[in-house]
Scaffold this active site. Structure first.
Site, mmCIF file in Angstrom:
data_model
loop_
_atom_site.group_PDB
_atom_site.id
_atom_site.type_symbol
_atom_site.label_atom_id
_atom_site.label_comp_id
_atom_site.label_asym_id
_atom_site.label_seq_id
_atom_site.Cartn_x
_atom_site.Cartn_y
_atom_site.Cartn_z
ATOM 1 N N ARG A 51 0.869 -1.179 0.000
ATOM 2 C CA ARG A 51 0.000 0.000 0.000
ATOM 3 C C ARG A 51 0.907 1.230 0.000
ATOM 4 N NH1 ARG A 51 2.430 1.941 3.568
ATOM 5 N NH2 ARG A 51 0.855 3.546 3.696
ATOM 6 N N ARG A 94 -7.521 -0.542 -6.800
ATOM 7 C CA ARG A 94 -7.852 0.540 -5.852
ATOM 8 C C ARG A 94 -8.057 1.826 -6.667
ATOM 9 N NH1 ARG A 94 -4.278 1.170 -0.534
ATOM 10 N NH2 ARG A 94 -6.202 2.076 0.271
ATOM 11 N N GLN A 203 -1.979 2.471 9.936
ATOM 12 C CA GLN A 203 -0.715 2.577 9.189
ATOM 13 C C GLN A 203 0.331 3.374 9.974
ATOM 14 O OE1 GLN A 203 -3.719 3.023 7.822
ATOM 15 N NE2 GLN A 203 -3.797 2.363 5.700
ATOM 16 N N ASP A 244 -2.211 10.639 -2.020
ATOM 17 C CA ASP A 244 -2.544 9.674 -3.071
ATOM 18 C C ASP A 244 -2.870 10.355 -4.385
ATOM 19 O OD1 ASP A 244 -3.113 8.259 -0.400
ATOM 20 O OD2 ASP A 244 -2.959 6.680 -1.908
ATOM 21 N N ASN A 254 -5.603 12.296 0.818
ATOM 22 C CA ASN A 254 -4.683 11.433 1.570
ATOM 23 C C ASN A 254 -5.502 10.633 2.577
ATOM 24 O OD1 ASN A 254 -1.995 10.475 2.129
ATOM 25 N ND2 ASN A 254 -2.060 11.623 4.043
ATOM 26 N N LYS A 255 -4.835 9.788 3.306
ATOM 27 C CA LYS A 255 -5.486 8.899 4.274
ATOM 28 C C LYS A 255 -6.505 9.646 5.129
ATOM 29 C CE LYS A 255 -5.136 5.434 4.646
ATOM 30 N NZ LYS A 255 -6.110 4.571 3.937
HETATM 31 O O1 MRU Z 1 -4.525 3.061 2.313
HETATM 32 P P1 MRU Z 1 -3.047 3.309 2.160
HETATM 33 O O2 MRU Z 1 -2.251 2.718 3.274
HETATM 34 O O3 MRU Z 1 -2.558 2.897 0.799
HETATM 35 O O4 MRU Z 1 -2.903 4.881 2.255
HETATM 36 C C1 MRU Z 1 -1.626 5.436 2.075
HETATM 37 C C2 MRU Z 1 -1.591 6.908 2.242
HETATM 38 O O5 MRU Z 1 -2.586 7.545 2.486
HETATM 39 C C3 MRU Z 1 -0.258 7.577 2.008
HETATM 40 O O6 MRU Z 1 -0.157 8.734 2.785
HETATM 41 C C4 MRU Z 1 -0.117 7.970 0.525
HETATM 42 O O7 MRU Z 1 -0.379 6.866 -0.301
HETATM 43 C C5 MRU Z 1 1.223 8.518 0.217
HETATM 44 S S1 MRU Z 1 2.483 7.271 0.222
HETATM 45 C C6 MRU Z 1 3.953 8.029 -0.157
#
Ligand code: MRU
Length: 354
Positions: A51, A94, A203, A244, A254-255
């Site tokens: 991820r 995704r 995470q 993202d 982002n997350k």
């Molecule tokens: O759901 P995830 O764990 O893939 O989410 C990841 C994030 O939100 C990261 O902050 C983002 O992908 C940047 S990674 C350099």
């Protein structure tokens, strides 16, 4: 505990297989999956074994070559058809991280050019493997440059808060938001990192705290709902997160929880920075409202990590990402430098001078 100042590698290409660090098992177990098919790669991306936006893109690029390898015997047309089919399939794993589509588009474009050159299918396949390897290798250098630029915004002794994991585990190496911490550690610059645990799948706790701790970097884990109090205590002088997808106007997906952190940072007068490669900036998406936000299974919230924590049958809303409006973002840190508002003008300029 080793103190190498180096992150673990989340993915390795053996020449015929994709080895993936199974991030679902962290921090308890360091286990690599050995993937032979695009279907296994798809499942690894969907289930969060791999991820983080850049890492998803790299894994998908290798997924394409795993799929096209078997089509070589059928000749160049059949091979190109397999590349396109597997790229389309992997794109369904995704929806939010644009790096996935960026990497798959790059692989498809390269395959089309190779097929058009008249080269036999086996040479095309070899060259396409090299393209996936190039995407992988370029990401390391990109992140190192992001780290260098990010470091110019930080000073010895600062506290820096981050959310989710935008580290070595989310990329080929170093990460985006975490890259300056690795560089600072190598240079003896003292930064104190605060890692939000990042509900619902942690995470921040399982990955960011893990990778920084194992690298000997000063990290303090906090629950998401502690960020305001920590900021008010005066322990945080900057926030850096990954992303993202950045829309053309500078809105940042982002997350989930990132938006809240940005609002808190503004309320406390703390700069809020976003670190990402150019491959995360999507000029074809005008604003954050058009970024597709993934919704994930309710079980991540109601029975994450094997224990029921909510009543059976309760309605659940589980978006994996949120959008932070551009007005909350003080700067976007890329491999080509630091971008400040107005983002609708300045993000575009990054690509013009490529
Ligand atoms: O759901 P995830 O764990 O893939 O989410 C990841 C994030 O939100 C990261 O902050 C983002 O992908 C940047 S990674 C350099």
């Amino acid at each position: 505990m080793t103190t190498t100042h180096q992150p673990l590698s989340p993915l390795n290409w053996t020449g015929s297989q994709l080895e993936l660090l199974d991030q679902r098992q962290l921090p308890e177990r360091i286990e690599y999956l050995h993937l032979d098919t695009p279907e296994e790669v798809w499942e690894a991306i969907r289930s969060l074994a791999v991820r983080g936006a850049p890492a998803i893109g790299i894994a998908a690029a290798y997924g394409v070559v795993l799929g096209s390898a078997k089509a070589v015997q059928g000749g160049t047309d059949a091979w190109l058809d397999a590349v396109k089919r597997h790229a389309e399939y992997l794109a369904t794993s995704r929806p939010t991280a644009v790096n996935l589509f960026w990497a798959l588009d790059r692989m498809t474009a390269r395959a089309e050019a190779l097929a058009a050159s008249g080269a036999p299918a086996d040479s095309c396949q070899e060259a396409l493997v090299r393209e996936a390897e190039a995407i992988h290798a370029e990401d390391i250098e990109t992140n190192r440059l992001i780290g260098e630029h990010a470091l110019t915004l930080l000073a010895d002794g600062m506290g820096v808060l981050t959310h989710c994991n935008a580290g070595g585990l989310a990329t080929a190496k170093y990460g985006t938001a975490l890259a300056p911490f690795y560089l600072a550690a190598e240079r003896g610059i003292k930064l104190r990192v605060f890692a939000d645990e990042t509900r619902p799948v942690l995470q921040g706790a399982r990955l960011t705290a893990f990778e920084l701790h194992q690298a000997g970097i000063d990290v303090t884990l906090i629950c998401d709902n502690m960020a305001a109090a920590v900021m008010r205590s005066g322990w945080v002088q900057a926030v850096i997160v990954g992303t993202d997808r950045v829309a053309a106007n500078g809105d940042v997906a982002n997350k989930i929880g990132t938006y809240g952190v940005a609002v808190l940072a503004k309320a406390h007068g703390i700069p809020f920075y976003v670190a990402c490669p150019l491959s995360t900036i999507d000029l074809n998406t005008p604003t954050g409202a058009e970024i597709p936000i993934e919704e994930r299974p309710a079980e991540e919230i109601t029975e994450g990590f094997g224990r029921r924590t909510a009543p059976h049958g309760v309605r659940v809303y589980n978006p994996a990402f949120d959008v932070t409006p551009a007005e909350y973002v003080d700067a976007i840190i890329t491999e080509k430098g630091i971008v400040r508002p107005p983002y609708d003008v300045n993000l575009r300029k990054l690509f013009e001078t490529r």
